[in-house]
Design a protein around this motif. Structure first.
Motif, PDB file in Angstrom:
ATOM      1  N   GLY A 173       0.805  -1.210   0.000  1.00 51.74           N
ATOM      2  CA  GLY A 173       0.000   0.000   0.000  1.00 51.74           C
ATOM      3  C   GLY A 173       0.840   1.263   0.000  1.00 51.74           C
ATOM      4  O   GLY A 173       0.408   2.309   0.470  1.00 51.74           O
ATOM      5  N   LEU A 174       2.050   1.177  -0.542  1.00 43.42           N
ATOM      6  CA  LEU A 174       2.975   2.308  -0.543  1.00 43.42           C
ATOM      7  C   LEU A 174       3.039   3.031  -1.886  1.00 43.42           C
ATOM      8  O   LEU A 174       3.857   3.931  -2.064  1.00 43.42           O
ATOM      9  N   ALA A 175       2.199   2.616  -2.814  1.00 42.60           N
ATOM     10  CA  ALA A 175       2.214   3.244  -4.137  1.00 42.60           C
ATOM     11  C   ALA A 175       0.789   3.322  -4.661  1.00 42.60           C
ATOM     12  O   ALA A 175      -0.026   2.440  -4.390  1.00 42.60           O
ATOM     13  N   PRO A 176       0.482   4.359  -5.430  1.00 42.38           N
ATOM     14  CA  PRO A 176      -0.834   4.416  -6.073  1.00 42.38           C
ATOM     15  C   PRO A 176      -0.902   3.380  -7.195  1.00 42.38           C
ATOM     16  O   PRO A 176       0.126   2.915  -7.696  1.00 42.38           O
ATOM     17  N   ASP A 177      -2.105   3.013  -7.578  1.00 38.98           N
ATOM     18  CA  ASP A 177      -2.282   2.006  -8.630  1.00 38.98           C
ATOM     19  C   ASP A 177      -1.639   2.406  -9.955  1.00 38.98           C
ATOM     20  O   ASP A 177      -1.258   1.544 -10.739  1.00 38.98           O
ATOM     21  N   ASP A 178      -1.518   3.693 -10.190  1.00 40.44           N
ATOM     22  CA  ASP A 178      -0.956   4.164 -11.463  1.00 40.44           C
ATOM     23  C   ASP A 178       0.528   4.539 -11.337  1.00 40.44           C
ATOM     24  O   ASP A 178       1.047   5.291 -12.153  1.00 40.44           O
ATOM     25  N   ALA A 179       1.209   3.992 -10.336  1.00 38.37           N
ATOM     26  CA  ALA A 179       2.633   4.305 -10.141  1.00 38.37           C
ATOM     27  C   ALA A 179       3.431   3.931 -11.388  1.00 38.37           C
ATOM     28  O   ALA A 179       3.218   2.889 -11.991  1.00 38.37           O
ATOM     29  N   ASP A 180       4.339   4.829 -11.761  1.00 41.60           N
ATOM     30  CA  ASP A 180       5.159   4.597 -12.946  1.00 41.60           C
ATOM     31  C   ASP A 180       6.621   4.410 -12.548  1.00 41.60           C
ATOM     32  O   ASP A 180       6.963   4.358 -11.371  1.00 41.60           O
ATOM     33  N   GLU A 181       7.464   4.328 -13.551  1.00 46.77           N
ATOM     34  CA  GLU A 181       8.894   4.092 -13.325  1.00 46.77           C
ATOM     35  C   GLU A 181       9.521   5.182 -12.455  1.00 46.77           C
ATOM     36  O   GLU A 181      10.326   4.897 -11.566  1.00 46.77           O
ATOM     37  N   ALA A 182       9.162   6.440 -12.690  1.00 47.53           N
ATOM     38  CA  ALA A 182       9.724   7.547 -11.913  1.00 47.53           C
ATOM     39  C   ALA A 182       9.323   7.444 -10.443  1.00 47.53           C
ATOM     40  O   ALA A 182      10.138   7.698  -9.549  1.00 47.53           O
ATOM     41  N   TYR A 183       8.089   7.044 -10.177  1.00 48.84           N
ATOM     42  CA  TYR A 183       7.628   6.891  -8.796  1.00 48.84           C
ATOM     43  C   TYR A 183       8.411   5.787  -8.095  1.00 48.84           C
ATOM     44  O   TYR A 183       8.838   5.941  -6.949  1.00 48.84           O
ATOM     45  N   VAL A 184       8.614   4.673  -8.778  1.00 57.55           N
ATOM     46  CA  VAL A 184       9.349   3.548  -8.178  1.00 57.55           C
ATOM     47  C   VAL A 184      10.783   3.954  -7.888  1.00 57.55           C
ATOM     48  O   VAL A 184      11.326   3.630  -6.828  1.00 57.55           O
ATOM     49  N   GLU A 185      11.406   4.677  -8.797  1.00 61.97           N
ATOM     50  CA  GLU A 185      12.779   5.142  -8.575  1.00 61.97           C
ATOM     51  C   GLU A 185      12.839   6.076  -7.366  1.00 61.97           C
ATOM     52  O   GLU A 185      13.729   5.970  -6.522  1.00 61.97           O
ATOM     53  N   TRP A 186      11.881   6.990  -7.281  1.00 64.43           N
ATOM     54  CA  TRP A 186      11.806   7.911  -6.148  1.00 64.43           C
ATOM     55  C   TRP A 186      11.630   7.140  -4.832  1.00 64.43           C
ATOM     56  O   TRP A 186      12.308   7.382  -3.857  1.00 64.43           O
ATOM     57  N   ALA A 187      10.707   6.174  -4.829  1.00 61.63           N
ATOM     58  CA  ALA A 187      10.436   5.403  -3.616  1.00 61.63           C
ATOM     59  C   ALA A 187      11.640   4.553  -3.211  1.00 61.63           C
ATOM     60  O   ALA A 187      11.961   4.446  -2.024  1.00 61.63           O
ATOM     61  N   SER A 188      12.341   3.992  -4.170  1.00 60.53           N
ATOM     62  CA  SER A 188      13.500   3.158  -3.828  1.00 60.53           C
ATOM     63  C   SER A 188      14.614   4.011  -3.211  1.00 60.53           C
ATOM     64  O   SER A 188      15.343   3.541  -2.352  1.00 60.53           O
ATOM     65  N   ASP A 189      14.720   5.259  -3.640  1.00 64.83           N
ATOM     66  CA  ASP A 189      15.705   6.161  -3.020  1.00 64.83           C
ATOM     67  C   ASP A 189      15.327   6.466  -1.578  1.00 64.83           C
ATOM     68  O   ASP A 189      16.185   6.540  -0.691  1.00 64.83           O
ATOM     69  N   ILE A 190      14.044   6.651  -1.321  1.00 59.64           N
ATOM     70  CA  ILE A 190      13.579   6.976   0.033  1.00 59.64           C
ATOM     71  C   ILE A 190      13.724   5.780   0.971  1.00 59.64           C
ATOM     72  O   ILE A 190      14.185   5.921   2.099  1.00 59.64           O
ATOM     73  N   PHE A 191      13.318   4.592   0.523  1.00 57.83           N
ATOM     74  CA  PHE A 191      13.317   3.417   1.382  1.00 57.83           C
ATOM     75  C   PHE A 191      14.668   2.723   1.474  1.00 57.83           C
ATOM     76  O   PHE A 191      14.801   1.748   2.185  1.00 57.83           O
ATOM     77  N   GLU A 192      15.649   3.182   0.745  1.00 54.73           N
ATOM     78  CA  GLU A 192      16.967   2.538   0.755  1.00 54.73           C
ATOM     79  C   GLU A 192      17.645   2.797   2.014  1.00 54.73           C
ATOM     80  O   GLU A 192      17.857   2.860   2.992  1.00 54.73           O
TER      81      GLU A 192
END
Length: 116
Positions: free
Chosen positions: A97-116
């Motif tokens: 539940g950490l991403a919206p259903d329409d999450a794209d590549e940029a969102y995943v990259e942003w989230a991986s930087d935050i959660f790293e």
């Protein structure tokens, strides 16, 4: 008799499910030893793949950690399945539940930087 690639493809689905169910982010680094156990190959096979540029993408250790190589599970799964690696990161985020259903590549990259 199945060839080695077919065997790895069969394992890819189980590895994908295990990685997506894990609480550890899918982009966290794995050691060569850990990846070799997951794939069912020796560390030497991974080294041979690296030299021949046949295996999954790998990353050198950070400064001060020796000559180790690390792998990201999302990139390993992308290598096995020939799908973009960000799709696995998106699936991992969606299951939590950490991403919206329409999450794209940029969102995943942003989230991986935050959660790293």
């Amino acid at each position: 008799m199945k060839n080695f690639r077919e065997t790895l493809l069969e394992r890819a689905e189980q590895l994908s499910n295990d990685a997506l169910d894990s609480s550890t982010p899918i982009w966290r680094p794995l050691t060569s030893r850990d990846l070799s156990k997951l794939l069912g190959v020796s560390v030497q096979v991974l080294a041979n793949w690296r030299v021949r540029d046949l295996g999954p993408p790998h990353h050198p250790a950070r400064r001060g950690q020796g000559h180790k190589r690390f792998y990201r599970m999302d990139q390993v799964l992308a290598w096995l399945t020939e799908r973009p690696s960000w799709e696995f990161g998106r699936a991992w985020l969606l299951r939590r539940g950490l991403a919206p259903d329409d999450a794209d590549e940029a969102y995943v990259e942003w989230a991986s930087d935050i959660f790293e």
